[in-house]
Design an enzyme around this catalytic site. Structure first.
Site, PDB file in Angstrom:
ATOM      1  N   ARG A 125     -17.356 -14.593  -0.357  1.00 24.81           N
ATOM      2  CA  ARG A 125     -16.073 -15.073  -0.850  1.00 24.81           C
ATOM      3  C   ARG A 125     -15.499 -16.022   0.205  1.00 24.81           C
ATOM      4  NH1 ARG A 125     -16.265  -9.474  -1.924  1.00 24.81           N
ATOM      5  NH2 ARG A 125     -16.259  -9.004  -4.170  1.00 24.81           N
ATOM      6  N   LYS A 148     -13.724  -6.921  -0.138  1.00 27.40           N
ATOM      7  CA  LYS A 148     -12.584  -6.357  -0.859  1.00 27.40           C
ATOM      8  C   LYS A 148     -12.516  -4.848  -0.667  1.00 27.40           C
ATOM      9  CE  LYS A 148     -11.803  -9.611  -4.662  1.00 27.40           C
ATOM     10  NZ  LYS A 148     -11.804  -9.759  -6.126  1.00 27.40           N
ATOM     11  N   HIS A 203     -15.563 -21.465  -4.943  1.00 23.74           N
ATOM     12  CA  HIS A 203     -16.054 -20.212  -5.533  1.00 23.74           C
ATOM     13  C   HIS A 203     -17.323 -20.443  -6.356  1.00 23.74           C
ATOM     14  CE1 HIS A 203     -15.475 -15.975  -6.428  1.00 23.74           C
ATOM     15  NE2 HIS A 203     -15.773 -16.223  -7.690  1.00 23.74           N
ATOM     16  N   ARG A 206     -20.461 -19.285  -4.716  1.00 19.77           N
ATOM     17  CA  ARG A 206     -20.757 -17.859  -4.832  1.00 19.77           C
ATOM     18  C   ARG A 206     -21.498 -17.575  -6.137  1.00 19.77           C
ATOM     19  NH1 ARG A 206     -19.375 -12.647  -3.209  1.00 19.77           N
ATOM     20  NH2 ARG A 206     -18.564 -11.256  -4.818  1.00 19.77           N
ATOM     21  N   HIS A 229     -19.862  -6.352  -5.197  1.00 13.64           N
ATOM     22  CA  HIS A 229     -19.127  -5.988  -6.409  1.00 13.64           C
ATOM     23  C   HIS A 229     -18.929  -4.472  -6.463  1.00 13.64           C
ATOM     24  CE1 HIS A 229     -20.769  -9.850  -8.503  1.00 13.64           C
ATOM     25  NE2 HIS A 229     -19.653 -10.089  -7.862  1.00 13.64           N
ATOM     26  N   TYR A 238     -24.601 -12.158 -14.479  1.00 15.55           N
ATOM     27  CA  TYR A 238     -25.647 -13.071 -14.017  1.00 15.55           C
ATOM     28  C   TYR A 238     -27.020 -12.737 -14.597  1.00 15.55           C
ATOM     29  CZ  TYR A 238     -22.037 -14.006 -10.535  1.00 15.55           C
ATOM     30  OH  TYR A 238     -20.853 -14.315  -9.916  1.00 15.55           O
TER      31      TYR A 238
END
Length: 254
Positions: A125, A148, A203, A206, A229, A238
């Site tokens: 990120r 995150k 982004h 990514r 994630h 994806y």
């Protein structure tokens, strides 16, 4: 609650609380807001005004957190029944091939090249990860990333990523390797993307990293770990690029 999260998460929560104060009035009591009927009407009214699913879900999440914390603080006796979040339909994302990334770089100032190649090779990120990487985070050919929710993961560094780090001017311990503000980077990419005829943002790099790995047949669980994630459904976006990603399961069944 959010004071113990990352700076980005805390800032997002503060922004949502500020918007909530504007919409409901700063003098509104929490106990008057945290009522199932009022929350339902609030969400419905803003849905009818055309607010996005992500925007509405964010408010539902904050209402839910407020309910939990208010019970803990003794403001409420029981948690409030918060309406469920809306199902989010994933929009199609843009991603770049290696050739398109090189075309993009041809139209960008050289000071951005190392960072773009680094992000394209690691899938980090931008603001919360890539721009905060320090020399101390590089260990045994891997990079330590605090993502995150303060989740720690290790991402392997390719030769391209290592070359990008070597090309960066700053190598001081404890300081970011790439001292580049986000907005100038985003603007440079916007201009370059117009010249190559394909919209791209920081982004997008990514997305490109994950898409290329999916195309090469990387397992979904490994891809989830690399991307950081928390929910595998995010990674599943994806997998339509993965060549016969369910075939291994069929072989096991036979």
């Amino acid at each position: 609650y959010y004071a113990f999260k990352t700076e980005a998460t805390y800032a997002t929560a503060r922004g949502a609380m500020n918007r909530l104060c504007v919409l409901l009035g700063e003098s509104t009591l929490i106990s008057d807001v945290l009522q199932t009927g009022k929350i339902s009407r609030f969400i419905l009214e803003h849905k009818e005004k055309g607010y996005s699913t992500s925007y509405l879900n964010a408010f539902l999440q904050y209402f839910r957190k407020m309910s939990v914390m208010c019970v803990r603080w003794g403001i409420l006796t029981v948690e409030v029944d918060i309406p469920p979040q809306f199902k989010r339909e994933w929009t199609r994302f843009v991603w770049l091939s290696m050739e398109e990334v090189e075309q993009l770089l041809q139209h960008m100032p050289k000071r951005y090249h190392a960072l773009v190649r680094f992000m394209n090779s690691t899938g980090l990120r931008v603001r919360t990860e890539a721009l905060k990487v320090t020399p101390d985070d590089i260990q045994d050919g891997r990079i330590r990333v605090l993502g995150k929710g303060n989740k720690l993961r290790y991402v392997p560094l390719s030769a391209t990523a290592l070359d990008a780090i070597a090309a960066a001017p700053n190598k001081k311990s404890g300081e970011p390797i790439f001292k580049i503000p986000y907005q100038p980077l985003a603007y440079a990419m916007q201009v370059a993307s117009l010249r190559i005829g394909k919209k791209a943002t920081p982004h997008t790099l990514r997305h490109s990293f994950a898409s290329r790995l999916a195309q090469k047949g990387v397992d979904i669980v490994k891809l989830q770990e690399l991307m950081g994630h928390s929910d595998i459904s995010t990674t599943r976006r994806y997998m339509h690029l993965h060549p016969d990603w369910m075939s291994s399961v069929h072989n096991m069944l036979d």
